[in-house]
Design a protein around this motif. Sequence first.
Motif, PDB file in Angstrom:
ATOM      1  N   ARG A   2       0.865  -1.179   0.000  1.00 57.02           N
ATOM      2  CA  ARG A   2       0.000   0.000   0.000  1.00 57.02           C
ATOM      3  C   ARG A   2       0.897   1.223   0.000  1.00 57.02           C
ATOM      4  NH1 ARG A   2      -2.393   1.086   4.352  1.00 57.02           N
ATOM      5  NH2 ARG A   2      -1.096  -0.253   5.683  1.00 57.02           N
ATOM      6  N   ALA A   3       0.672   2.130  -0.925  1.00 59.74           N
ATOM      7  CA  ALA A   3       1.501   3.325  -1.038  1.00 59.74           C
ATOM      8  C   ALA A   3       0.718   4.560  -0.616  1.00 59.74           C
ATOM      9  CB  ALA A   3       2.014   3.496  -2.466  1.00 59.74           C
ATOM     10  N   PHE A   4       1.370   5.422   0.154  1.00 56.93           N
ATOM     11  CA  PHE A   4       0.749   6.676   0.567  1.00 56.93           C
ATOM     12  C   PHE A   4       1.849   7.673   0.902  1.00 56.93           C
ATOM     13  CE2 PHE A   4       0.983   3.683   4.060  1.00 56.93           C
ATOM     14  CZ  PHE A   4       1.583   4.396   5.084  1.00 56.93           C
ATOM     15  N   ARG A  61       6.943  12.371   2.680  1.00 55.99           N
ATOM     16  CA  ARG A  61       7.675  11.131   2.411  1.00 55.99           C
ATOM     17  C   ARG A  61       6.737  10.113   1.779  1.00 55.99           C
ATOM     18  NH1 ARG A  61      12.677  10.333   4.832  1.00 55.99           N
ATOM     19  NH2 ARG A  61      13.303  11.901   6.365  1.00 55.99           N
ATOM     20  N   GLU A  62       7.283   9.354   0.871  1.00 55.97           N
ATOM     21  CA  GLU A  62       6.517   8.289   0.216  1.00 55.97           C
ATOM     22  C   GLU A  62       6.723   6.987   0.988  1.00 55.97           C
ATOM     23  OE1 GLU A  62       6.253   7.339  -4.374  1.00 55.97           O
ATOM     24  OE2 GLU A  62       8.104   6.517  -3.531  1.00 55.97           O
ATOM     25  N   ILE A  63       5.620   6.354   1.366  1.00 58.21           N
ATOM     26  CA  ILE A  63       5.677   5.121   2.139  1.00 58.21           C
ATOM     27  C   ILE A  63       5.033   3.987   1.354  1.00 58.21           C
ATOM     28  CG2 ILE A  63       5.001   3.975   4.282  1.00 58.21           C
ATOM     29  CD1 ILE A  63       6.985   6.224   4.719  1.00 58.21           C
ATOM     30  N   ALA A  74       3.806   0.402   2.395  1.00 66.48           N
ATOM     31  CA  ALA A  74       3.582  -0.470   3.546  1.00 66.48           C
ATOM     32  C   ALA A  74       3.395  -1.903   3.080  1.00 66.48           C
ATOM     33  CB  ALA A  74       2.361  -0.001   4.333  1.00 66.48           C
ATOM     34  N   ALA A  75       4.297  -2.778   3.507  1.00 69.03           N
ATOM     35  CA  ALA A  75       4.222  -4.184   3.110  1.00 69.03           C
ATOM     36  C   ALA A  75       3.135  -4.907   3.899  1.00 69.03           C
ATOM     37  CB  ALA A  75       5.567  -4.857   3.350  1.00 69.03           C
ATOM     38  N   PRO A  76       2.468  -5.893   3.295  1.00 75.08           N
ATOM     39  CA  PRO A  76       1.495  -6.703   4.030  1.00 75.08           C
ATOM     40  C   PRO A  76       2.160  -7.427   5.199  1.00 75.08           C
ATOM     41  CG  PRO A  76       1.261  -7.031   1.662  1.00 75.08           C
ATOM     42  CD  PRO A  76       2.529  -6.253   1.867  1.00 75.08           C
ATOM     43  N   PHE A  77       1.369  -7.825   6.167  1.00 77.65           N
ATOM     44  CA  PHE A  77       1.904  -8.432   7.384  1.00 77.65           C
ATOM     45  C   PHE A  77       2.717  -9.681   7.073  1.00 77.65           C
ATOM     46  CE2 PHE A  77       1.581 -11.171  11.141  1.00 77.65           C
ATOM     47  CZ  PHE A  77       2.084 -10.316  12.109  1.00 77.65           C
ATOM     48  N   ARG A  78       2.266 -10.507   6.150  1.00 81.99           N
ATOM     49  CA  ARG A  78       2.973 -11.744   5.788  1.00 81.99           C
ATOM     50  C   ARG A  78       4.405 -11.430   5.334  1.00 81.99           C
ATOM     51  NH1 ARG A  78       3.331 -15.339   1.087  1.00 81.99           N
ATOM     52  NH2 ARG A  78       3.119 -17.536   1.752  1.00 81.99           N
ATOM     53  N   ASP A  79       4.558 -10.403   4.541  1.00 80.15           N
ATOM     54  CA  ASP A  79       5.888 -10.029   4.072  1.00 80.15           C
ATOM     55  C   ASP A  79       6.734  -9.445   5.187  1.00 80.15           C
ATOM     56  OD1 ASP A  79       5.279 -10.867   1.491  1.00 80.15           O
ATOM     57  OD2 ASP A  79       4.446  -8.923   0.946  1.00 80.15           O
ATOM     58  N   ARG A  80       6.094  -8.751   6.115  1.00 86.19           N
ATOM     59  CA  ARG A  80       6.849  -8.190   7.235  1.00 86.19           C
ATOM     60  C   ARG A  80       7.388  -9.296   8.149  1.00 86.19           C
ATOM     61  NH1 ARG A  80       3.895  -4.911  10.618  1.00 86.19           N
ATOM     62  NH2 ARG A  80       1.869  -5.221   9.625  1.00 86.19           N
ATOM     63  N   VAL A  81       6.689 -10.422   8.205  1.00 88.54           N
ATOM     64  CA  VAL A  81       7.210 -11.578   8.942  1.00 88.54           C
ATOM     65  C   VAL A  81       8.492 -12.082   8.280  1.00 88.54           C
ATOM     66  CG1 VAL A  81       6.755 -13.974   9.614  1.00 88.54           C
ATOM     67  CG2 VAL A  81       4.952 -12.251   9.850  1.00 88.54           C
ATOM     68  N   VAL A  82       8.493 -12.134   6.955  1.00 94.42           N
ATOM     69  CA  VAL A  82       9.694 -12.550   6.221  1.00 94.42           C
ATOM     70  C   VAL A  82      10.829 -11.566   6.455  1.00 94.42           C
ATOM     71  CG1 VAL A  82      10.672 -12.970   3.931  1.00 94.42           C
ATOM     72  CG2 VAL A  82       8.365 -13.781   4.467  1.00 94.42           C
ATOM     73  N   HIS A  83      10.526 -10.265   6.435  1.00 95.77           N
ATOM     74  CA  HIS A  83      11.546  -9.252   6.691  1.00 95.77           C
ATOM     75  C   HIS A  83      12.181  -9.467   8.071  1.00 95.77           C
ATOM     76  CE1 HIS A  83       9.207  -6.338   3.828  1.00 95.77           C
ATOM     77  NE2 HIS A  83       9.787  -7.336   3.188  1.00 95.77           N
ATOM     78  N   VAL A 121       0.691  -1.910  -7.037  1.00 91.49           N
ATOM     79  CA  VAL A 121       0.581  -1.228  -5.751  1.00 91.49           C
ATOM     80  C   VAL A 121      -0.843  -0.711  -5.529  1.00 91.49           C
ATOM     81  CG1 VAL A 121       1.244   1.017  -6.710  1.00 91.49           C
ATOM     82  CG2 VAL A 121       1.705   0.520  -4.303  1.00 91.49           C
ATOM     83  N   LYS A 122      -1.229  -0.658  -4.265  1.00 93.54           N
ATOM     84  CA  LYS A 122      -2.541  -0.139  -3.888  1.00 93.54           C
ATOM     85  C   LYS A 122      -2.340   1.283  -3.347  1.00 93.54           C
ATOM     86  CE  LYS A 122      -4.060  -4.790  -2.622  1.00 93.54           C
ATOM     87  NZ  LYS A 122      -4.491  -5.676  -1.491  1.00 93.54           N
ATOM     88  N   ILE A 123      -2.858   2.266  -4.067  1.00 98.76           N
ATOM     89  CA  ILE A 123      -2.714   3.664  -3.660  1.00 98.76           C
ATOM     90  C   ILE A 123      -3.727   3.981  -2.558  1.00 98.76           C
ATOM     91  CG2 ILE A 123      -2.828   6.072  -4.375  1.00 98.76           C
ATOM     92  CD1 ILE A 123      -0.474   4.629  -5.543  1.00 98.76           C
TER      93      ILE A 123
END
Length: 387
Positions: A59-61, A69-71, A73-82, A190-192
């Motif tokens: 998700r971009a915002f 700043r451009e952000i 945001a990765a989905p939770f599943r990907d943040r677990v991998v990170h 990406v989801k704006i």
Amino acid sequence: MPDNLKGFLNRELHKAYLDTRAGKRKTRDEHLFELNDIENILLLSKDIQERTYKPSPSRAFVIHDPVAREIFAAPFRDRVVHRFIYNQVAPWWDKRFIEDSYSCRKGKGTLYSQKRFQYHARSVSDNYHTEIFAAKLDIKNYFASLDRKRLYQRAIWGLDRQFGDYQTDLYWTLRFLWEVVIFDDPTKNVKIVGSKRDWQALPREKSLFNQSRGRGIVIGNLTSQLLSNIYLDQLDRYVKFELGHKHYGRYVDDFYILVKMNEKQQLLSDIKKIDFFLSGLGLTLHPNKRTLTNLKNGVNFTGSTMFPGYIIPGKRVRKNAKRAFRNFAAGNAELESVVSYLGYMQHVNSKKFLAAVFDSLGWDFGPKNRTAAAKGPDSATQRTDCA
């Protein structure tokens, strides 16, 4: 894949899952993951083992505090991998990083960076008996301009040395994940969030949507914060060990060098060498964000203005703090909106500033408040600023 790696992945992904959700605001995709957390972890482990894992759309915002700043945001599943990647490789890198690399490291952060700045100022000036020449420099569009291929090579350079000749299944798994994460194009599918008009406040060169192919990583992901240190470890070691500047520190893409006043010309010459060195990394110093001055004139670093022997809140912090206090006094904000500012003010020389703010609101800035505001940075409770 062998059973021992399978079990290791399952355990470590579960740990990464717990680390990721700890202390964070619950989001919809986090709730969905938690509903079947064990099954989702096993499926994620299977995807990684079979090399079918791919990051999901972000998700971009645009945020506007403190600056635009451009952000992504990765989905939770990907943040677990990170988090899993971070847990496996960050301890090795942390032992290599210099003491004065401050961001996204356990026990460090902005308060620690300011404490170290003052330590270096005292040291180079013989406890302020000689004047200090300070250079504060900034890398232009750091995250947006990073070359992903070079970044990947550096990450694998570290992985090769972390594992040495023992290139186990875990080594190849981490190598796969680094490749997937680093070369992922977050602008695809990406989801704006919000309106595309929000990007009008953002300079074009600071948006990943405007970068050439293969350049730029997102701001905010845990892996991005680690990778920023991994890549600039090369700069740290060049300045410290090749150029020989002992009084150097870096927070993300901002860094300072302090020297005695009679070493000013040598430092100015070395800044040209640093710019040339950075060009070899595909980076450049920001031409409009450099401070070259006597420290007694003040140097802005990590939100504060540094002087010989004391620190005051930075201009932006003072502006935002005033607004927060006024909103609270008018009944338009909760107490929590000013608590963080009060906590920060305890660690810098803020008595004069707070007294003026309290006076403007008709509040009593009594002895207790004066004592708290006068506390120095040595009393800071250190924490990492890493997500």
